[in-house]
Structure formats: C-alpha cells, structure tokens
Design a protein around this motif. Structure first.
Motif, PDB file in Angstrom:
ATOM      1  N   VAL A 166       1.243 -35.600  -8.453  1.00  0.00           N
ATOM      2  CA  VAL A 166      -0.097 -35.557  -9.044  1.00  0.00           C
ATOM      3  C   VAL A 166       0.051 -35.171 -10.513  1.00  0.00           C
ATOM      4  O   VAL A 166       0.896 -34.338 -10.860  1.00  0.00           O
ATOM      5  CB  VAL A 166      -1.020 -34.557  -8.309  1.00  0.00           C
ATOM      6  CG1 VAL A 166      -1.282 -35.014  -6.895  1.00  0.00           C
ATOM      7  CG2 VAL A 166      -0.431 -33.159  -8.309  1.00  0.00           C
ATOM      8  N   PRO A 167      -0.747 -35.766 -11.408  1.00  0.00           N
ATOM      9  CA  PRO A 167      -0.650 -35.438 -12.837  1.00  0.00           C
ATOM     10  C   PRO A 167      -1.112 -34.004 -13.101  1.00  0.00           C
ATOM     11  O   PRO A 167      -1.995 -33.480 -12.427  1.00  0.00           O
ATOM     12  CB  PRO A 167      -1.588 -36.455 -13.496  1.00  0.00           C
ATOM     13  CG  PRO A 167      -1.819 -37.506 -12.473  1.00  0.00           C
ATOM     14  CD  PRO A 167      -1.703 -36.840 -11.145  1.00  0.00           C
ATOM     15  N   ASP A 168      -0.522 -33.389 -14.099  1.00  0.00           N
ATOM     16  CA  ASP A 168      -0.935 -32.044 -14.498  1.00  0.00           C
ATOM     17  C   ASP A 168      -2.345 -32.103 -15.078  1.00  0.00           C
ATOM     18  O   ASP A 168      -2.690 -33.040 -15.814  1.00  0.00           O
ATOM     19  CB  ASP A 168       0.037 -31.494 -15.543  1.00  0.00           C
ATOM     20  CG  ASP A 168      -0.306 -30.078 -15.955  1.00  0.00           C
ATOM     21  OD1 ASP A 168      -0.169 -29.169 -15.124  1.00  0.00           O
ATOM     22  OD2 ASP A 168      -0.734 -29.891 -17.119  1.00  0.00           O
ATOM     23  N   HIS A 169      -3.178 -31.094 -14.766  1.00  0.00           N
ATOM     24  CA  HIS A 169      -4.584 -31.160 -15.186  1.00  0.00           C
ATOM     25  C   HIS A 169      -4.750 -30.940 -16.688  1.00  0.00           C
ATOM     26  O   HIS A 169      -5.767 -31.319 -17.264  1.00  0.00           O
ATOM     27  CB  HIS A 169      -5.424 -30.145 -14.403  1.00  0.00           C
ATOM     28  CG  HIS A 169      -5.363 -28.749 -14.933  1.00  0.00           C
ATOM     29  ND1 HIS A 169      -4.325 -27.892 -14.674  1.00  0.00           N
ATOM     30  CD2 HIS A 169      -6.231 -28.050 -15.727  1.00  0.00           C
ATOM     31  CE1 HIS A 169      -4.546 -26.732 -15.266  1.00  0.00           C
ATOM     32  NE2 HIS A 169      -5.680 -26.807 -15.913  1.00  0.00           N
ATOM     33  N   LYS A 170      -3.739 -30.350 -17.333  1.00  0.00           N
ATOM     34  CA  LYS A 170      -3.820 -30.142 -18.778  1.00  0.00           C
ATOM     35  C   LYS A 170      -3.083 -31.224 -19.554  1.00  0.00           C
ATOM     36  O   LYS A 170      -3.518 -31.645 -20.619  1.00  0.00           O
ATOM     37  CB  LYS A 170      -3.244 -28.767 -19.148  1.00  0.00           C
ATOM     38  CG  LYS A 170      -4.106 -27.578 -18.779  1.00  0.00           C
ATOM     39  CD  LYS A 170      -3.463 -26.289 -19.280  1.00  0.00           C
ATOM     40  CE  LYS A 170      -4.327 -25.077 -18.983  1.00  0.00           C
ATOM     41  NZ  LYS A 170      -3.703 -23.809 -19.460  1.00  0.00           N
ATOM     42  N   ASP A 171      -1.926 -31.643 -19.030  1.00  0.00           N
ATOM     43  CA  ASP A 171      -1.077 -32.621 -19.714  1.00  0.00           C
ATOM     44  C   ASP A 171      -0.754 -33.755 -18.748  1.00  0.00           C
ATOM     45  O   ASP A 171       0.185 -33.670 -17.954  1.00  0.00           O
ATOM     46  CB  ASP A 171       0.216 -31.941 -20.187  1.00  0.00           C
ATOM     47  CG  ASP A 171       1.110 -32.885 -20.990  1.00  0.00           C
ATOM     48  OD1 ASP A 171       0.786 -34.088 -21.075  1.00  0.00           O
ATOM     49  OD2 ASP A 171       2.141 -32.416 -21.517  1.00  0.00           O
ATOM     50  N   PRO A 172      -1.524 -34.857 -18.794  1.00  0.00           N
ATOM     51  CA  PRO A 172      -1.333 -35.964 -17.829  1.00  0.00           C
ATOM     52  C   PRO A 172       0.036 -36.632 -17.914  1.00  0.00           C
ATOM     53  O   PRO A 172       0.369 -37.437 -17.049  1.00  0.00           O
ATOM     54  CB  PRO A 172      -2.456 -36.945 -18.200  1.00  0.00           C
ATOM     55  CG  PRO A 172      -3.455 -36.129 -18.961  1.00  0.00           C
ATOM     56  CD  PRO A 172      -2.669 -35.078 -19.672  1.00  0.00           C
TER      57      PRO A 172
END
Length: 885
Positions: free
Chosen positions: A646-652
């Motif tokens: 899953v992508p990081d919520h701050k740094d996609p």
C-alpha cells in the motif's frame, strides 16, 4: 539574608547545563519561579547558590532541570515535590541532592495506593531546628513506621527499641533532624521499619553519618537516601469490571448512572474488592440514535455523558415521566435512544427549575473557571449539532471552521443561543458533581474507581472542530488483523498529529489526564500501542487490511527490489484473475465478473470504477441485506484488499507491505523465489525495522502523559505487540494486561497465571471478548486442552462452564502475582447458576468485528438484589481473602 546552596551529582552531555528552579510550594502556573544556574568543574558535580530575604517562615519547593540553549530538555520526576521549610532564624541551607527519576516503586506513589489501598497521613508541622542542624530525608514507600538506628548512644546503640523515629513529611518521604552538636562523628547507622510488632532492617551495608562543616545557624540537608527492605508485603487488590450503563437498580431509568455507582461501591466493599473498573464515560452523542452507544467514539474528551445523570435527585416535577421510566427500567437490555431521550427531558425540566440559581453559585463559577479550555466550545458544539441536525461540522455553514471570536460571541450573555449554551454548562456541572460524589463515596469505603482513556476521538468531535491541527482528519485509526478480527478493525477516529502535540509538551493529553484525576485513582490506556504506532487506514477502506503503521519507515521501490522482488505498479493494484474470482465467489463468480469487474490487459481483471474502493462498495450495497448480497459485498472487499503493498499516506512514492499479505491470493500468485523474497521483506518490516524507532517515539510521548498525575497507569497492550513495548512499559512502570487465553509468549496456547509480572492486571476476559462461559463453548478443542492442561482434569470437559469450574479459573487469576486481579461482573456471576444470564451470548458487551455493534448489556438483577445474595457475596470475599488480596 539567607543563603540556599544546591549540590547535585549528575552526568550531562556536551551543551547541556543544569539548573535549580525555586518557587513557593503549591505555586500556580503563573507565579514567579526563580532560576538558579548551577556550575560544574568536572561535568559530574553541579553546585550553585542564591541569597534571599525571608521575613517570616515559608515553605518553598524546588526541582532540577537540564537545559540546552535555554530550552528545557529534561526535568526531574515531580509528582512529590521537594519541599524546604525556611526560617528567618537560619542563615544558610546546604542541600545535598540526587537527581530524581521515576521512583523504583512508582506504583506506591500512585493515588490508588497512598489514598486508598494504603492511605498515608502526612505531618504538616515544621520539624525542630538546632544551633547546627543535620536533616536526613528519605524516600521510602513503606506502609509502617520508619526509624533510624545506629552505632552510638545518641542513635540507639543498634537497639531497635531505642531507635529514633522519622516523620512522614510528604507521600512516602520521611525526615529526621539531628542536633549536630550532640552527635559523635563518624557514626554508622541503618534505617529500620516497624509494622505490627515486626522489625525490618534495610538491606545493604551500614550507612555513615559524617560531620558536615556547619556554622551556627546553618542547616545541612541530605536527600539522596532510599532504603530498601526485604520482606515487604506487596500491594495486591481485586476488583470488578462493569460498564456504568450496565448497572441496574430498582428505581433506575433503564440504564446505569452515577447514583448506581454508589450502590455498586456498597457491593464491592461487601465482597472485599477494592477496584471498580468502568468503560469511558465521555459524551458520545452524535446522532441521538443507538449508534451513539459506542463509548469509545467521544465527541469530547472532557464532557461526561448526559446518559449517566442520576435524575432521582433532580427537581422539576417529573411525575409525568414516571410511566416511561418504569417501562424502560424493566427492559432486559439498554434501550439507548429511549433512555437518553428520557434523561434529557429530566435534565431540561431540572434546568428550568434550578438552572439560573445553580449557575450563579460560587461552586459553578469555580468549575467554569477551571474548565474554560473546553466547556464553552463543547456547549457551542452541542448547540450547533442539534440546530443543524448533524455533528458533521463541515455542514454548519459559517461555523464549519472554528473561530475563537465566534466562540466568544456565541457564548456571551444575551446571545441568541445563550440559554441553550447554559443548559449544557448546567448538565456538565451536574455530572461533575455526581461523579465526584460517587468517587468520594467509593474512596471512603476503601475502593478506587479505575477509568478508561480512549485512544481516539470522533472525527466529528468538539476537539476535531476546535483544534484540527492536532489530527489527521483524512485518515482513520484502527487495528491490524488479530484474534478479535481477521480483517482488522476500523474505528473511524482520526489519527494524531504527534509533531503538533509535542510543540507544547503534549498539553492536550496532560490536560485530559489531570481532568480524569478528579474522579479516578487508576486508569486504563486504551490501545497503548497507539503511543508507539497507530494503525492508520485510508478513508476509502472499510476493513483494516489496507492500513499502515504511523509513524513508520516506508520502503522505496529500489529498496523493495533489493530484496529480489521485481517491483512495479502491479504490486499496489488488486490482483484479480479468473481463478481469483472463482476462489472468492464460487458459484457467483460469473455473475460478479459481468456486473462488478472489467477485463484489463491479458487475463487480469479490475474492479469497475464505481466499486474500486471498499467504501464505494459499501455505499452501493446499503439496504441490501440478503445472503447473496452480503457474500458479494464481502468478496468485493477481499478483491480490493488483494494487494501486496500500500502507498505511504504522506509520500506515495514509498510503500508498506500489506498486513497479512502472506495469506493472500496475490502472494500465492508469486513465483517461489518471489515468495521467499517477499516473506523476508515482510518479516524484516513488521518485526525488526521499527523497534528502536517506535521505542524512541513512545519514550517521548508516554512519560509526559503518564507522569502528568499520580493515577495508577494500566495499559491495554493486546494485539500485534512490537518487541519494544514490554521494555517501555517496564521502564515507565505501567501495568500490562494479562489474559490467560491470549498468551504473549510465542507458541503458548494459554498464559501461565503463576508467571504474570507483578506490575500487571490479570483478567479472564475484556469487554471486547466473549465472557468465560461464552469462550468455553466457542472452540471445544481449546476448551478440552484447557480442561486437561491447565486445570489438570482427566475426565471429559463439560459442554457448559459450570459454577465450580468457573471458580477454579477465577482462583487462578486471584492467586496470580499481578498487582490487580480484575474480574468482569459476568465472570464473577459465572460461579452461580442462579445469578448469571441463561445464555452467555447475552452477557457479551462488544463484538469488535462488528463496527455497528449495539452496546446495551445490562445486569440481569438489580444492585439491591445483588447486595442480598449473601452466599454468593461471601464466596467472593473468601476467594479474595484466600488469595491475600
């Protein structure tokens, strides 16, 4: 002039300086404090002094702190102040100190111990002073009396009968003053403790009493003395766990209240218990429907729930409400909506009858002054919630964004809604008085109330509205998959912006704790793992599988490739093939493929745009409750979560491996080599990568929070526990939670109650679990193992948990080393077939896998009848007595 000199041994690092801070004892936050910089020649011994003029005796307090470039980076533990009684007749005080960290037995400094379990009396009078005075101050959390006994005639010639008594001048702090001119130096001595005729000598070598270089009119104070005694009896207590809403009384309103808490305290005392643990009491009124029954979804971390008002004491002519009261009080479960509506009607009538008078009293004015940081904003929030028929403040027009100027104008006398605002002031003052009285009543009976501090708040709460900078409102908190839910939990709470909270020393948290300490002597930190890391889930997810830890250290694509995985965008997209669809949907596969999926390149599918997220699917299936619709909905949820990262919520551009991915169909589709690489990455990420990172973060947050008050701090440390958690809890002396059927040691099926740590809470079940009787029926193979392995039985395990077996299980918990053994009311009554509910499922409080569970359990019998159950009550008292609790 009087000289006060400070001497402290402390190792600093380069750039740090040490300071003493002197102030009037019990000074207010805005009172002047004197800063005394200390200096050092060797970086170890710090000294400094100040000249002051005192015209009359005074009691001063002081502490030490470490600074770096004028910024305080560390302070001593200050829950017991360093006091100095100064007299104008003294020319100099020489303070020889040691830095105070959290005491080795911090739990014995808690209000639970010092005010209830082992109440202490403190001498306020000043001790005598001599021409040359030697003062010895001792930190000793001991229940008996303390003495000094030594090698000279003046010190008792090692005869305990001639030992010199110490005076308790502070909680667990003792002092003895000696006339230096009458002593023979050097002398050897020890501290001894006396209790019920027994004498305990402190451990270790003899101490030495040296002759301090004092002139006439000077006092030497030594404060680095901390004796330890072998043979001390540890504090151990038993208690009951029950939500306030579950209490039933003969003249109640269909739900428990603060008046019922006093009746529960009568029963608790009668059975020899010393603790009442309850669920959160915060107001949760968002919709005025049963969905507000969830007690962890607070609209305010300060406001108490109107549901808990004891209306029996209210004026207002309420005879017309009596029929409704009797009807709902006979119900087997809580009817949340009717009970709340009835309580509010009582409160509105009482406000009309006495509101103006109550709000003009000095008691209310004092309450208001102490709570201005939250009460007006909460009252305005409630008023707007009811006016706009929604707690979603984004729909409040010009009030959607909180403004302090709006708050002042809205709540000022004469404003349009001022009468409604005052109603909420009245309700909160009334609730405060009633809960304070219940807590006082319990303490008089030797019982503490143990509260519960939720880890989250509602996204539609007064705090999220008034202080949005403290939250990430575009995410939701929850829990990864565990024994409570295979797909994780979504709680709907916003996650915290810890960086913003740190800027003022976590004041938002410390204020919460100080507020709670008005009523409670102990508290449970709900989901303490949230102080290490929270499970942060995107708003488009319904289940917890698509979450990520926050804070965390996400992985770059290159780092992932370094493990041997050919990482690309397909790893973050749902892996859906025809085989996947058949595996998930079975006979519904063809129907699902046509209606909900569309073919991508090759043989892979993707969800149609209107079903591409779990939240969209949930909305599409609203009102569809048939079995087929539920199967399809859950299956589409599974497809949306069938990703490896899953992508990081701050740094996609960075990623986290999806929790539980090792059991997913996406993982099984990898080659053997890729599976091995992913498994290695997964284990490194979840079990090694963050340990020090999370530990350091928790050690910044938790000390500020847990040391804000003297309440006894207990953690709910269940679930996916990082290796650093036990280390931090031990260092901060926070009690862990031990549950026999949820062992923390890898490979165990049942925890060994005999090996529980002392600083822990032993309990057979929590509100998130089935009660003992329900657990007994859930998995017969587990029950059979428990029957033979734990209880040592050779016969076949009974199908139902009988009272005798329940008693054996409770004995295991009561006999454990744990400081607290807390048993739910339902598990206590499991010992008596006449008192427990016929069906154990009726006794369950919450089902965590169901986010819309109705919290409505009520005791089957009234508290009045419970008090009359002599045989049952005597059995509990005897069990507790046998366990030496």
């Amino acid at each position: 002039m009087m000289k006060i000199s400070f001497r402290l041994s402390y190792n600093t690092v380069w750039g740090e300086t040490l300071h003493a801070v002197l102030y009037r004892a019990q000074a207010g936050a805005n009172e002047r404090k004197i800063n005394i910089p200390l200096s050092t020649q060797d970086g170890k011994i710090w000294t400094g002094s100040i000249l002051l003029l005192f015209k009359q005796p005074a009691v001063m307090a002081y502490h030490y702190e470490v600074r770096r470039k004028d910024k305080t980076v560390r302070r001593e533990w200050q829950k017991v102040e360093r006091l100095l009684s100064v007299s104008p007749s003294i020319s100099a005080y020489y303070l020889n100190d040691a830095w105070r960290d959290l005491p080795a037995q911090a739990h014995l400094y808690s209000s639970a111990v010092t005010e209830v379990f082992r109440p202490q009396s403190v001498t306020q009078a000043s001790l005598p002073l001599f021409e040359r005075t030697l003062s010895l101050r001792v930190q000793a959390p001991y229940d008996g009396d303390l003495y000094l006994c030594g090698s000279t005639e003046q010190l008792g010639n090692w005869n305990p009968a001639k030992a010199l008594p110490l005076t308790r001048t502070q909680l667990n702090e003792w002092e003895i003053v000696l006339n230096a001119d009458e002593q023979i130096f050097p002398a050897e001595y020890k501290f001894i403790a006396k209790s019920n005729g027994a004498v305990l000598w402190e451990d270790g070598f003899n101490r030495t009493l040296d002759n301090p270089p004092l002139k006439a009119g000077e006092v030497f104070v030594r404060q680095d003395l901390s004796p330890r005694f072998t043979g001390e009896v540890p504090v151990r207590a038993a208690g009951v766990v029950v939500p306030v809403f579950s209490l039933r009384s003969k003249d109640g309103c269909g739900v428990g209240d603060f008046g019922d808490l006093k009746k529960l305290a009568d029963w608790t005392q009668k059975t020899g218990q010393k603790v009442i643990q309850i669920l959160p009491l915060n107001d949760t009124t968002l919709t005025h429907t049963w969905q507000d029954s969830y007690p962890y979804n607070a609209v305010s971390v300060y406001a108490l729930h109107p549901l808990y008002a004891d209306v029996r004491l209210l004026p207002g002519g309420n005879k017309s409400l009596e029929k409704e009261r009797k009807e709902i009080n006979e119900l087997p479960q809580v009817d949340y909506e009717r009970a709340l509506q009835l309580k509010l009607e009582y409160l509105k009538r009482a406000f009309l009858a006495e509101g103006k008078k109550i709000l003009s009293t000095p008691q209310f004015r004092r309450f208001f002054a102490q709570n201005t940081h939250w009460l007006p904003a909460y009252a305005m929030f409630c008023t707007l919630r009811d006016h706009y028929k929604t707690a979603d403040f984004s729909k409040w027009g010009k009030y959607a964004k909180f403004s302090h100027n709006d708050l002042v104008a809205f709540c000022k006398p004469g404003a349009k809604e001022y009468g409604t605002v005052c109603f909420w002031y009245y309700v909160q003052f009334l609730l405060h008085c009633q809960l304070s009285e219940a807590a006082r009543y319990a303490r008089q009976k030797g019982i503490i109330l143990k509260g519960d501090i939720p880890i989250g708040v509602s996204p539609n709460s007064a705090e999220a509205w008034a202080e949005p900078q403290l939250f990430y409102l575009n995410t939701q908190a929850g829990a990864p998959p565990d024994d409570f839910s295979a797909t994780g939990q979504t709680w709907g709470f916003p996650t915290y912006n810890w960086d913003a909270m740190a800027q003022n020393g976590y004041r938002w948290w410390t204020r919460r704790l100080v507020h709670m300490a008005q009523y409670f002597a102990a508290y449970r930190i709900d989901h303490v793992l949230g102080f290490f890391r929270i499970w942060q889930i995107p708003l488009h997810a319904v289940q917890g599988l698509l979450g990520q830890f926050a804070p965390a250290l996400p992985m770059s694509a290159d780092e992932i490739k370094g493990y041997g995985l050919p990482f690309d965008d397909s790893f973050i997209c749902p892996h859906i093939t025809a085989e996947t669809v058949r595996e998930v949907f079975g006979d519904l596969a063809e129907k699902v493929s046509k209606k909900y999926l569309e073919l991508k390149a090759g043989e892979k599918y993707q969800l149609k745009p209107e079903y591409s997220t779990q939240r969209q699917t949930e909305q599409a299936f609203v009102g569809k409750t048939d079995e087929t619709a539920q199967r399809i909905k859950e299956g589409l949820f599974a497809l949306a979560a069938n990703v490896l990262f899953v992508p990081d919520h701050k740094d996609p551009s960075k990623f986290h491996p999806r929790i539980s991915a090792l059991t997913s169909e996406a993982y099984r589709s990898l080659s053997v080599g890729e599976q091995q690489a992913f498994t290695r990455l997964y284990n490194d990420y979840f079990f090694h990568r963050h340990n020090e990172f999370w530990k350091n973060g928790a050690m910044r947050k938790l000390p500020a929070v847990t040391q804000a008050t003297r309440m006894l701090c207990c953690a709910e440390d269940l679930g996916m526990i990082p290796a650093c958690v036990p280390e931090v809890l031990n260092k901060l002396q926070i009690l862990s939670l031990e549950i026999e059927r949820m062992p923390k040691r890898l490979g165990e099926t049942f925890a060994d109650t005999k090996k529980y740590p002392y600083l822990s809470v032993a309990t057979p079940s929590t509100h998130d679990m089935s009660v003992l009787r329900g657990w007994w029926k859930e998995k017969r193979e587990i029950t059979a193992r428990f029957w033979s392995e734990v209880l040592g039985k050779t016969s076949e395990a009974p199908a139902e948990l009988d009272g005798k077996t329940a008693e054996e299980i409770l004995r295991l918990h009561l006999n454990s080393p744990s400081m607290l053994a807390l048993i739910s009311y339902q598990d206590w009554t499991s010992m008596d077939e006449t008192l427990r509910a016929p069906d154990p499922d009726e006794e369950r409080i919450n089902v965590p896998a169901n986010p819309r569970h109705y919290w409505r359990y009520r005791m089957p019998i009234t508290l009045e009848k419970l008090l009359d159950q002599t045989a049952f009550n005597d059995k509990i008292r005897q069990l507790i007595k046998d366990a030496n609790r």
